[in-house]
Design an enzyme around this catalytic site. Structure first.
Site, PDB file in Angstrom:
ATOM      1  N   GLU A  48       0.862  -1.180   0.000  1.00  0.00           N
ATOM      2  CA  GLU A  48       0.000   0.000   0.000  1.00  0.00           C
ATOM      3  C   GLU A  48       0.904   1.238   0.000  1.00  0.00           C
ATOM      4  O   GLU A  48       1.804   1.355   0.819  1.00  0.00           O
ATOM      5  CB  GLU A  48      -0.913  -0.033   1.248  1.00  0.00           C
ATOM      6  CG  GLU A  48      -1.613   1.267   1.594  1.00  0.00           C
ATOM      7  CD  GLU A  48      -2.493   1.834   0.460  1.00  0.00           C
ATOM      8  OE1 GLU A  48      -3.316   1.091  -0.095  1.00  0.00           O
ATOM      9  OE2 GLU A  48      -2.326   3.030   0.142  1.00  0.00           O
ATOM     10  N   ARG A 121     -16.069   5.012   6.115  1.00  0.00           N
ATOM     11  CA  ARG A 121     -15.118   4.198   5.350  1.00  0.00           C
ATOM     12  C   ARG A 121     -13.925   3.793   6.216  1.00  0.00           C
ATOM     13  O   ARG A 121     -13.458   2.656   6.162  1.00  0.00           O
ATOM     14  CB  ARG A 121     -14.641   4.964   4.111  1.00  0.00           C
ATOM     15  CG  ARG A 121     -13.636   4.210   3.261  1.00  0.00           C
ATOM     16  CD  ARG A 121     -13.172   5.050   2.083  1.00  0.00           C
ATOM     17  NE  ARG A 121     -12.238   4.328   1.225  1.00  0.00           N
ATOM     18  CZ  ARG A 121     -10.928   4.247   1.445  1.00  0.00           C
ATOM     19  NH1 ARG A 121     -10.396   4.853   2.488  1.00  0.00           N
ATOM     20  NH2 ARG A 121     -10.150   3.568   0.634  1.00  0.00           N
ATOM     21  N   TYR A 238     -27.264  10.929   6.163  1.00  0.00           N
ATOM     22  CA  TYR A 238     -27.632   9.907   7.149  1.00  0.00           C
ATOM     23  C   TYR A 238     -26.646   9.984   8.311  1.00  0.00           C
ATOM     24  O   TYR A 238     -25.516  10.453   8.144  1.00  0.00           O
ATOM     25  CB  TYR A 238     -27.648   8.496   6.532  1.00  0.00           C
ATOM     26  CG  TYR A 238     -26.425   8.102   5.735  1.00  0.00           C
ATOM     27  CD1 TYR A 238     -25.269   7.617   6.346  1.00  0.00           C
ATOM     28  CD2 TYR A 238     -26.430   8.202   4.346  1.00  0.00           C
ATOM     29  CE1 TYR A 238     -24.160   7.241   5.592  1.00  0.00           C
ATOM     30  CE2 TYR A 238     -25.317   7.825   3.586  1.00  0.00           C
ATOM     31  CZ  TYR A 238     -24.193   7.344   4.223  1.00  0.00           C
ATOM     32  OH  TYR A 238     -23.095   6.968   3.478  1.00  0.00           O
ATOM     33  N   ASP A 319     -12.301  -0.759  -7.932  1.00  0.00           N
ATOM     34  CA  ASP A 319     -12.336   0.414  -8.807  1.00  0.00           C
ATOM     35  C   ASP A 319     -11.370   0.296  -9.982  1.00  0.00           C
ATOM     36  O   ASP A 319     -11.602   0.866 -11.038  1.00  0.00           O
ATOM     37  CB  ASP A 319     -11.996   1.687  -8.012  1.00  0.00           C
ATOM     38  CG  ASP A 319     -13.222   2.299  -7.346  1.00  0.00           C
ATOM     39  OD1 ASP A 319     -14.287   1.649  -7.361  1.00  0.00           O
ATOM     40  OD2 ASP A 319     -13.120   3.428  -6.816  1.00  0.00           O
TER      41      ASP A 319
END
Ligand SMILES: Cc1cc2nc3c(=O)[nH]c(=O)nc-3n(C[C@H](O)[C@H](O)[C@H](O)COP(=O)(O)OP(=O)(O)OC[C@H]3O[C@@H](n4cnc5c(N)ncnc54)[C@H](O)[C@@H]3O)c2cc1C
Length: 428
Positions: A48, A121, A238, A319
């Protein structure tokens, strides 16, 4: 300039050792794939480019097709602690707040086989990361950016940069879970002698904010999501994190210059612009917009879903394969479905290129459909008068039961992500 070199990985895997996958990208897709494959007996090197601990992003809807997979991975109890199960989706006409439909989600689990959840997230990433890194077979390399790769009939070799040093790895396959501007997708196209198709601007800009709940009226804190439909724009909100903050996403028709170098989360939005843009919407929207100080902009981009996500020992996921506009809130959910399908096909001992081809075959039609339905939903949400009147009348006439039924193909945990998979969906 030649970079200093140090060894970061193993040599090619001997036959007696578990198979070894290198996953580029520790986002939702990469982490889910790492966990699911490790549970199947794979050794994983997960690289990463960031440090992997940033609180990046905002609210995410985790629909039942994804939460079913997270449940199979044993993550649901921890995820539920950090999320909210909404009671309904309340659809309003933006101009005056009139109710167009209210879809109950209380029975989501009995209807679709798994719960509907809203989470930050960063909380989902944390739950996934803790579970993946607890697996003995997973080695995590943060701040390590994929910089090159090649493949032979026996394996892949991968080069990456860490602290300006070159590190190298060998593995049985490379999974590109490196997001919308995927290096794996671009380099793979080059390896095949093709041009990269590049991300495409969708001509929408998402404005996102997290508003402290104590700054807004009680009606805006209800445990449901509200969707406001206006001309050329919509707004969703929300509650998140135990109701302490309200997640707000406003998506506006807009053209944006595509800047490949832009860090999408570093672009602040001008509160005065958005206040003016929504000045003629109903009072609750104006109040919410006024209460949100720190807006972040996200120009929406898409990637064409290719016919094949695999090339020998290389495959795309999330993605990188199918970035889509978020009007069905499915980008992360589809990445989670990809990860489950990948793990179901990459059975240790199976020929790796054949397994990756089967994974691609199992996923392209479904992800492509979700991507095109998301685009259609965008057009419906942003209709202008008089077409918006027809849409509003249809929403009222259909009513909640038939409207919910329109999502069965998408959310139904039994009919969705596993379509076309050869294995009888053994638990992960
Ligand atoms: C406004 C908005 C709202 C959304 N709402 C929802 C929603 O409600 N529900 C939903 O399901 N989806 C939603 N999405 C979509 C969702 O956020 C994405 O589809 C999802 O996060 C994609 O996950 P990913 O793992 O494929 O990619 P990413 O999350 O982009 O992860 C890719 C990772 O790869 C790393 N990386 C990149 N290049 C390299 C490299 N060279 N080397 C090493 N690492 C690299 C990146 O740092 C990153 O960590 C929304 C999107 C937007 C824009």
């Amino acid at each position: 300039m030649r970079l200093p070199r140090r060894e970061g990985g193993s040599s090619l895997t001997p036959l007696s050792e578990p198979p070894h996958a290198l996953i580029a990208g520790a986002g939702i897709g990469g982490l889910t794939a790492a966990l699911a494959l490790a549970r199947r007996g794979w050794r994983i090197t997960l690289i990463e480019r960031r440090d992997g601990h940033e609180d990046i992003g905002a609210g995410l809807q985790i629909s039942p097709n994804a939460s079913a997979i997270l449940r199979d991975l044993g993550l649901l109890p921890k995820l539920i602690e950090a999320s909210l199960a909404p009671e309904a989706v309340h659809i309003h006409r933006a101009r005056d707040g009139a109710t167009l439909a209210r879809l109950p989600l209380i029975d989501a689990e009995s209807r679709w086989g798994a719960p509907y959840l809203y989470a930050h997230r960063a909380d989902l990433i944390r739950v996934l990361r803790e579970a993946a890194l607890a697996e003995p077979g997973v080695a995590f390399h943060p701040q390590t950016a994929l910089a090159g790769f090649d493949q032979t009939s026996h394996g892949v070799t991968v080069a990456a940069l860490r602290d300006a040093m070159r590190v190298s790895f060998s593995a049985d396959c490379l999974i590109g879970a490196d997001g919308v501007r995927s290096f794996v997708r671009a380099r793979n196209a080059a390896l095949q002698g093709k041009a990269d198709d590049l991300p495409k601007l969708a001509h929408y800009v998402a404005w996102r904010a997290l508003v402290p709940a104590d700054r807004v009226a009680a009606a805006l804190r209800a445990p449901e999501s509200a969707l406001w439909l206006g001309a050329g724009a919509h707004l969703v909100h929300y509650p998140l994190r135990g109701g302490s903050v309200i997640n707000v996403v406003a998506v506006i028709d807009a053209v944006w210059p595509l800047d490949d170098k832009a860090d999408l989360w570093s672009q602040p939005g001008d509160p005065a612009f958005i206040a003016t843009r929504f000045a003629r919407w109903a009072a609750p929207v104006r109040d919410l917009v006024a209460a949100a100080g720190d807006w972040r902009l996200w120009p929406l981009v898409e990637r064409r879903t290719p016919a094949h996500w695999n090339n020998g020992r290389i495959a795309l996921l999330g993605d990188a394969a199918h970035a889509m506009v978020p009007f069905l809130a499915q980008g992360a959910a589809q990445a989670i479905e990809d990860a489950a399908a990948l793990a179901a096909q990459l059975v240790p001992g199976r020929d790796v290129p054949a397994a990756l081809a089967a994974y691609s075959a199992a996923r392209t039609a479904r992800a492509g459909r979700v991507q095109s339905e998301s685009r259609l939903q965008a057009r419906r949400y942003h209709l202008r008068w008089p077409a918006s009147r027809v849409r509003d009348a249809a929403l009222r006439a259909l009513g909640p039961a038939r409207l919910l039924g329109r999502y069965d193909w998408l959310y139904g945990a039994k009919t969705a992500w596993n379509t076309g998979m050869a294995e009888a969906n053994p638990p992960i």
